[in-house]
Write a protein that holds these residues in place. Sequence first.
Motif, PDB file in Angstrom:
ATOM      1  N   SER A 139      47.430 101.832  27.550  1.00  0.00           N
ATOM      2  CA  SER A 139      48.239 102.538  28.548  1.00  0.00           C
ATOM      3  C   SER A 139      48.049 104.049  28.464  1.00  0.00           C
ATOM      4  CB  SER A 139      49.707 102.174  28.383  1.00  0.00           C
ATOM      5  OG  SER A 139      50.164 102.557  27.113  1.00  0.00           O
ATOM      6  N   ARG A 226      57.777  95.551  32.167  1.00  0.00           N
ATOM      7  CA  ARG A 226      56.722  96.173  31.383  1.00  0.00           C
ATOM      8  C   ARG A 226      56.572  97.644  31.744  1.00  0.00           C
ATOM      9  NH1 ARG A 226      50.336  94.810  30.813  1.00  0.00           N
ATOM     10  NH2 ARG A 226      49.968  96.679  29.613  1.00  0.00           N
ATOM     11  N   GLU A 230      57.085 101.474  29.319  1.00  0.00           N
ATOM     12  CA  GLU A 230      55.913 102.254  28.933  1.00  0.00           C
ATOM     13  C   GLU A 230      56.303 103.702  28.632  1.00  0.00           C
ATOM     14  OE1 GLU A 230      52.992 101.626  28.174  1.00  0.00           O
ATOM     15  OE2 GLU A 230      52.662  99.580  28.868  1.00  0.00           O
TER      16      GLU A 230
ATOM     17  N   SER B 130      57.666  99.191  23.247  1.00  0.00           N
ATOM     18  CA  SER B 130      57.104  99.529  21.942  1.00  0.00           C
ATOM     19  C   SER B 130      57.790 100.737  21.324  1.00  0.00           C
ATOM     20  CB  SER B 130      55.605  99.766  22.071  1.00  0.00           C
ATOM     21  OG  SER B 130      55.372 100.855  22.931  1.00  0.00           O
ATOM     22  N   VAL B 183      53.166  92.986  17.817  1.00  0.00           N
ATOM     23  CA  VAL B 183      52.288  92.028  18.504  1.00  0.00           C
ATOM     24  C   VAL B 183      52.684  90.587  18.209  1.00  0.00           C
ATOM     25  CG1 VAL B 183      50.324  93.599  18.529  1.00  0.00           C
ATOM     26  CG2 VAL B 183      50.526  91.924  16.684  1.00  0.00           C
ATOM     27  N   THR B 186      54.071  88.373  21.186  1.00  0.00           N
ATOM     28  CA  THR B 186      53.008  88.039  22.135  1.00  0.00           C
ATOM     29  C   THR B 186      52.134  86.923  21.571  1.00  0.00           C
ATOM     30  OG1 THR B 186      52.944  90.381  22.640  1.00  0.00           O
ATOM     31  CG2 THR B 186      51.194  89.029  23.538  1.00  0.00           C
ATOM     32  N   ARG B 239      46.328  94.972  22.203  1.00  0.00           N
ATOM     33  CA  ARG B 239      47.600  95.703  22.213  1.00  0.00           C
ATOM     34  C   ARG B 239      47.713  96.611  20.998  1.00  0.00           C
ATOM     35  NH1 ARG B 239      53.157  92.894  23.644  1.00  0.00           N
ATOM     36  NH2 ARG B 239      53.718  95.068  23.504  1.00  0.00           N
ATOM     37  N   GLU B 243      48.060 100.736  21.241  1.00  0.00           N
ATOM     38  CA  GLU B 243      49.451 101.166  21.112  1.00  0.00           C
ATOM     39  C   GLU B 243      49.524 102.640  20.734  1.00  0.00           C
ATOM     40  OE1 GLU B 243      52.221 100.114  22.053  1.00  0.00           O
ATOM     41  OE2 GLU B 243      53.159 101.906  21.236  1.00  0.00           O
ATOM     42  N   ALA B 321      51.609  88.632  28.707  1.00  0.00           N
ATOM     43  CA  ALA B 321      51.337  90.008  28.302  1.00  0.00           C
ATOM     44  C   ALA B 321      52.231  90.953  29.068  1.00  0.00           C
ATOM     45  CB  ALA B 321      49.884  90.351  28.594  1.00  0.00           C
TER      46      ALA B 321
END
Lengths: 304, 321
Positions: A139, A226, A230, B130, B183, B186, B239, B243, B321
Motif C-alpha cells: 500500500s 480495508r 489503511e 495494521s 498475518v 489471513t 502482506r 507492511e 485479503a
Amino acid sequence: MTTLAFDASADPILERRRRIQSVASASLKRRKAYSKIAISICWAFLGIAIVPLIAVVAYVVVKGLPAWNTDFFTKVTEPEGIPGGGVWNAIVGTAEIGFFATLVTVPVGLLCGLFLAESDGRIAAAIRFAADVMTGVPSITIGIFGYIAIVKTTGHFSALAGAFAIGIIMLPVIMRAGETAIRGVPTHLSEAALALGARRATIARRVVVPAALPGIITGVLLAIARGLGETAPLLLTIFGNEYLQWNPTKPMAALPLVIYNNSSQPYADLLQVAWGAALLLMLVVLMLSIGSRVLAAVLQREKR
Amino acid sequence: MAISQTSLPGGAKRGGRFALPNGAYRALLAGVVAIFVGLVAWFLISLVVQARPAFSTLGFSWIVQKTWNPTHGQFGLLPFILGTIETTAIALVLAVPIGLGTALALAYLVPHRLRAGLSTAVELLAAVPSVVYGLWGLIVLAPLCREHLEPFLTSVFGWTGLFNGPNQGVGLLLAGIILFVMVLPTMVAISRDVLAVVPNEQVEGAMALGATRWQVLRKVVVPGARTGLLGGFTLATGRALGETVAVALVIGNTPFIAHSIKSPAATLPSLIVNNFGEATGTELSALFGAGLVLLVIGVAVNARILVRSTARGGAASVAVA
C-alpha cells in the motif's frame, strides 16, 4: 495310530502370524503415540495463535474505552500537555475520505466486474491479472502514486489525494469480488431474459446485478473496511491536520494517522487518544465486516 | 446473437428507460475498464519516471550499496532490503507452522459447534487495521520483549551469535513478531478454507485403512490442500513484505545492516514513510526507487499464485485479503 500332536509353537504359519501381529501392534502403538503428540502440538499452536489475537482486541478495548467521552467525539485533537481534546477532525477526515473513495470506486469497480464476468478472452485475462497484481501491491507504493499523481500536480496535500490512493486500493478488490458474485448468478436467468428480447444493459441492471447483490455488497463493505484502515498511503497524501477541515481539497486528519502519530509520543494524554482512536477504528472496521455478513445472509434468505 | 436485438413491440421499451443498445453497453463497459487499465499504467509509469533521477545520478548499483547517508549523497538500499527480508522471514518461521496447526485444529479438531464461530472470529481479525497491531506492539509488546523474551532467548540461544547486543525491545525480532500476529488471521482463514474442502471420501478412506488421526491430516488432508495452502502462505508473505506502519512503529528505524536479531533496523516501507517528509531532490527520487524495488519484490513473490488464479479465471482469494 499316532495322534497328530499339534504343536502350535512349531507351526511356521502361525508363528509368522504371531510375529506380524506383535510387530503390527507395536507399530500401531507407535503410530497412536505419534498421532497424539502431533495432535496436541496442533492444539498448542491454536492456543499460541489465539492468545496474541485476543490480547490485541482486549488491550484496545480496555485502554481505549477510558478515552471515550463527549469531548473525544466532538473536540479536535490538542497538542501534548493540553488536557481534553478529541478526534472529531479525524472522524470527519476518515468519513470524507471513505465517502469519496467509495463514491467513485463502487460504480467503476462494478462495471469492470461486469465486464470481467461477461468476457473470457485474453484481454479479460490480462485485466484480471492486473487487478490481482494491484491487490497485492504494497500500500505504501500506492501512497507514493497518490503523492506523485495528485499532491505533486496540485501542489499541496489534500483529502482528495488520500481518497484517490484509498480508492486505488479498493478498486481491484471490488472488481474481483463483483466478478465472482456476478459469475455466481445462474446463466439460465440471463438466458431467459435474453429470450424475452431484453437488451444486455437491461439484463445486467434488472437480472444479473440484483441476483448478485449479496455478494456485491459483501465485497464492497469488505473493500471499504480495508480502505478505512489503511495508514501508509494517507501519510503520503493527506498529511494530517490539527484543525477541523471539511474542505476535501485541503490537508485533513484521519483516524489511522492519529493512531500512528500519537503512538510514538511519550505523552500519556496523546497515547490515551491513540488507544481511543484505535478502538473506534477497529469497531468501525469490524462493524463493516460483520455487517457485510449479516446483510449478505439476510438478502440471501429473502431471495428464496 | 441476432435474436437478442429484436425488440417486441411495447415490451422491450418497458424494460429499460435507461437501457442502452447492446453496442453502447459494451462500449460503456470497455470504457470503464480502460479507465482502470489507464490507472494501472499511470501508476507503473509514474513510479518509474519519478525514480529515474536516482538511477541516472547513482547508477544501478545504489540498490545494493550498504550506506544510507543522504547528507553525503549516499542512498544504498541494501540495509533496507535485508531488513525487509529478515522481518518477513521471522514472521514466516513463526506463522507457517503455527498458522497451519491452527488451521488444522479449526478445520478438523475443534468440536463442530465451535468451528463456525471460531472461523468467523479469525476472519474478522484479519480486517483489524495494521496500525492497531503496531500500536499494541509498541506499547504492550516492546516492554515485554525487552524485559522477558529477549533475555530468555539470549540465555538459551546466545551461543548461536544471533542474539548479541543489548535488549532494546524494538528491533527486527519485535517487527517479525508483530508481522506474525498480523498475518496470522489471513493465513489461518485461507488455510482453514482449503483444508476443509478436501473431499470427505479421501479422509474416510484413509481412516478405513487404519490411519491414525494425525496420519489422515498429514498424508491426506495437507497434501490435498497443498496448492491452496501455498497460496495462503504467498499472500501472507506479500502482506508482511509490504507492511509499513506496524513495522515502522516497532523496528527502531536505524539505517544499518543488523548484526543481531535484537538490533533495530529498517525496512523499505519504513524507510519511505520515515524519510518522506523531509526528502527532496535525489533523496526523494531514491525513496521512489525504494518503492519501485519493493513493488518488484512484492510482485515477484506473488507471481506464481497470480498466474494460476488468472489462468483459471475463477475467484482469487481476494475476498479474504
